[in-house]
Design a protein around this motif. Structure first.
Motif, PDB file in Angstrom:
ATOM      1  N   LYS A 185      12.061  -3.733   9.092  1.00 50.56           N
ATOM      2  CA  LYS A 185      13.335  -4.328   9.367  1.00 50.56           C
ATOM      3  C   LYS A 185      13.757  -5.584   8.492  1.00 50.56           C
ATOM      4  CE  LYS A 185      13.689  -3.004  14.233  1.00 50.56           C
ATOM      5  NZ  LYS A 185      13.636  -3.592  15.581  1.00 50.56           N
TER       6      LYS A 185
ATOM      7  N   LYS B 215      14.632  -4.653   4.600  1.00 49.90           N
ATOM      8  CA  LYS B 215      15.934  -4.354   4.711  1.00 49.90           C
ATOM      9  C   LYS B 215      17.177  -5.725   4.534  1.00 49.90           C
ATOM     10  CE  LYS B 215      15.844  -0.043   7.129  1.00 49.90           C
ATOM     11  NZ  LYS B 215      16.444   0.811   8.351  1.00 49.90           N
ATOM     12  N   THR B 216      16.792  -6.774   5.479  1.00 46.19           N
ATOM     13  CA  THR B 216      17.509  -7.827   5.336  1.00 46.19           C
ATOM     14  C   THR B 216      17.222  -8.541   4.291  1.00 46.19           C
ATOM     15  OG1 THR B 216      15.580  -8.643   6.706  1.00 46.19           O
ATOM     16  CG2 THR B 216      17.471  -7.955   8.093  1.00 46.19           C
TER      17      THR B 216
ATOM     18  N   ASN C 224      19.906  -9.976   1.346  1.00 47.41           N
ATOM     19  CA  ASN C 224      20.273 -11.203   0.957  1.00 47.41           C
ATOM     20  C   ASN C 224      20.104 -11.405  -0.756  1.00 47.41           C
ATOM     21  OD1 ASN C 224      20.622 -12.417   3.699  1.00 47.41           O
ATOM     22  ND2 ASN C 224      18.199 -12.329   3.913  1.00 47.41           N
TER      23      ASN C 224
END
Length: 654
Positions: A594, A597-598, A602
């Motif tokens: 997770k 992915k973030t 960014n």
């Protein structure tokens, strides 16, 4: 003739320059071709082939040349050794390719006496078929020496003998082809008074040479730094080996590394590609069957056979002693060994569970470290953005200060241009003073040189007088007569003094006795060797029997160990603590996915923002550059005006 002599002299000169300790043959030949300026490509190829051939066959050619100097060329110079090496190479390897015509031209281009001696020695049938053949057979194969070297030389022998006869006629100033001429009138000498002997000429004055410095000893000695570097290398190597041993002992304390599925798949693909390339390159290669590879016989040394036989004899003695001890009522330690094996199996099961538990805990800690690192990276990015804003403010203040400094510099330049006119007069005065000092120095140096020349002339005169005296002493005749008789002793009145003939006979008798002793020793060694071989064969049979028995025991032992490992692996797989740790590891893996992915989202946003900032910075830089350029042009125009005004003022003053 000049071209043939020039080619031979070039090859001999290059052979003199060759040093086997500091040059390799291929590198030396390539450099020699570059430095040599030949007139034709044919001459250049001849030079390269002859030079490389002489270097390649140098041991074979040295046999003939060294023997020639010992037997027939005692009065010849040793420095001309390479000339005879080249001619020997041409005669043995290139005579068929050159032909007799070109070979005779090469021989005639050199000194007649030297070539006559060497060819008569080398093309002697007795020398070729006896000792030259034996010496060459020690270097190359017997069949190769006979077919490729000796037989061609014997075939060319009649033609070469004609050439040797021509050289002998030249030495004797005889020409057999000339016709017998009529008797010639012989003039009588005039009855003239004999002239007086000429006086010795005055020797020429030898010019003085500058005193040369001696070569320092440090050029022939290795510096101390090299020894220190070697010691440091040894110390560093020892430290590296100690660290490597510690790393091997302490490695994998928290987790056992295992290759991932991706790594195994990539490695298998690479191996398949290599096998396919080898099949394309070598399609006809046959693989050796596995049965033959497994049953490859091992050649044992005599020491290995004896050592192994002693080991098996020692084991047999120990087994017999154990049986005698049991018969007498001794203790049987088999039950204790079984109990120890059970304890070891339990200990191994505990160790396996502990190892797997540590491996899972290490992986969980690794995932936690990754998550903490990502959080730290985000904090660092925020701090970096704040620092960039502060740096932009500082740059603005710096540009304002720089503009003020440039204005002050312009004012100083205007002041300096006014003071240039005063400095020219000072330069003229300094030049006049320097010229006066140079004239005085030249007068002093001329006086010193005249004194030195007077001293040198006086020393030269003294040396010339000494040389006259030495030459007068050398011109006096000296008579020396040496008569040698081999059948009589030298007459030094020593004990057991003998003549050379008696000494040769005694040496012959000693050689015969030595040969007989060598034959007896050879027979004795053969008998000892046969007895030793028979003993080794008997011991090899005993060793093979012992090996078969030990191999059967090893097979049974391996089966028992495999069954124990299978049981221990089942016990470890059913452990509950390990199952809980595996679940934790899966949860940490999901959290990591997770966060990745973030982070990608960014990074894309940050890239777009950085592009806009860079475009704005480029525009601001271009505007500043144009402003600075305009200001510099204005400054140059002002300087030109000031220079014109200064020039006009100077003209008015003159």
């Amino acid at each position: 003739m000049s071209s043939y002599s020039r080619l031979l002299s070039d090859v001999v000169r290059l052979l003199d320059q060759f040093d086997p300790h500091s040059h390799s043959t291929d590198h030396f030949v390539s450099e020699a071709v570059k430095n040599q300026k030949a007139q034709d490509e044919v001459e250049q190829t001849f030079l390269v082939e002859v030079l490389s051939g002489c270097l390649h066959y140098r041991p074979l050619l040295d046999v003939v040349v060294n023997a020639f100097y010992v037997r027939s060329g005692k009065n010849l110079l040793r420095s001309e050794c390479n000339l005879y090496v080249v001619i020997c190479y041409l005669a043995t390897f290139r005579l068929k390719e050159l032909g007799l015509k070109h070979f005779t031209k090469f021989i005639n281009s050199q000194d007649v006496n030297k070539m006559h001696k060497f060819l008569r020695f080398f093309f002697d049938a007795l020398n070729l078929s006896t000792w030259i053949k034996d010496e060459w057979c020690q270097i190359y194969d017997i069949a190769y020496v006979k077919e490729k070297l000796i037989d061609p030389l014997l075939r060319w022998q009649p033609d070469i003998h004609n050439l040797i006869d021509q050289l002998a006629n030249k030495l004797a100033n005889d020409d057999p082809h000339k016709k017998e001429s009529q008797p010639v009138t012989v003039p009588n000498e005039f009855n003239i008074t004999k002239p007086k002997p000429r006086a010795l000429q005055m020797p020429d004055e030898i010019p003085l040479l500058e005193v040369q410095k001696m070569v320092p000893r440090s050029t022939y000695q290795q510096p101390k730094e090299m020894q220190l570097l070697r010691e440091l290398k040894k110390k560093n190597r020892q430290e590296a080996e100690e660290r490597l041993m510690q790393a091997k002992i302490d490695q994998f304390q928290c987790a056992i590394p295992q290759d991932s599925d991706y790594k195994k798949r990539v490695f298998s693909e690479i191996m398949k590609e290599k096998e396919a390339k080898m099949k394309r390159k070598f399609p006809k290669v046959r693989r050796i069957p596995a049965e033959i590879m497994q049953n490859v016989p091992i050649k044992l040394n005599t020491t290995a056979i004896l050592r192994e036989n002693i080991l098996y004899q020692r084991r047999v003695k120990e087994e017999l002693q154990r049986i005698d001890h049991l018969i007498e009522g001794g203790y049987d330690p088999s039950k204790l060994e079984e109990w120890q094996k059970q304890k070891e199996e339990e200990h191994m099961e505990q160790q396996l569970t502990d190892v797997q538990r540590r491996c899972l805990e290490g992986r969980i800690l690794f995932k936690n470290a990754i998550l903490a690192r990502q959080a730290r990276i985000q904090e660092n990015r925020k701090k970096a953005a704040q620092q960039k804003e502060e740096a932009a403010e500082l740059m603005q203040k710096y540009t304002e200060k720089r503009l003020q400094e440039e204005k002050e510099v312009k004012e100083q330049v205007e002041r300096v241009t006014k003071g240039h006119s005063d400095t020219k007069q000072m330069k003229l005065k300094i030049q006049e003073y320097k010229q006066k000092m140079a004239k005085e120095m030249n007068k002093e140096t001329e006086e010193m040189l005249q004194q030195v020349l007077e001293k040198t002339n006086a020393e030269i005169k003294k040396r010339a007088e000494l040389i006259r005296e030495i030459r007068a002493m050398q011109s006096a005749p000296v008579l020396k007569h040496n008569f040698l008789d081999l059948s009589q002793p030298a007459g030094y009145n020593l004990l057991h003094e003998m003549s050379l003939l008696e000494l040769r006979e005694r040496l012959g008798l000693l050689k015969e006795a030595q040969v007989k002793a060598e034959e007896e020793k050879r027979d004795r060694i053969l008998n000892e060797k046969q007895a030793k071989e028979q003993l080794l064969l008997d011991k090899l049979e005993q060793i093979s029997l012992h090996r078969e028995a030990l191999s059967k025991k090893a097979v049974l032992r391996n089966r028992e160990e495999e069954l124990k490992k299978f049981r221990s692996s089942k016990m470890v797989a059913n452990n509950q603590q390990l199952a809980e740790l595996r679940k934790k590891l899966e949860e940490k893996h999901r959290e990591h996915q997770k966060l990745t992915k973030t982070r990608k989202m960014n990074t894309q946003k940050n890239i777009a923002r950085d592009l806009h900032e860079r475009i704005a910075q480029k525009k601001a830089k271009e505007e500043r550059w144009w402003k600075n350029l305009e200001e510099s042009r204005e400054h140059q125009v002002q300087l030109l005006k000031l220079r014109r005004l200064a020039a006009e003022a100077a003209e008015k003053a003159f």
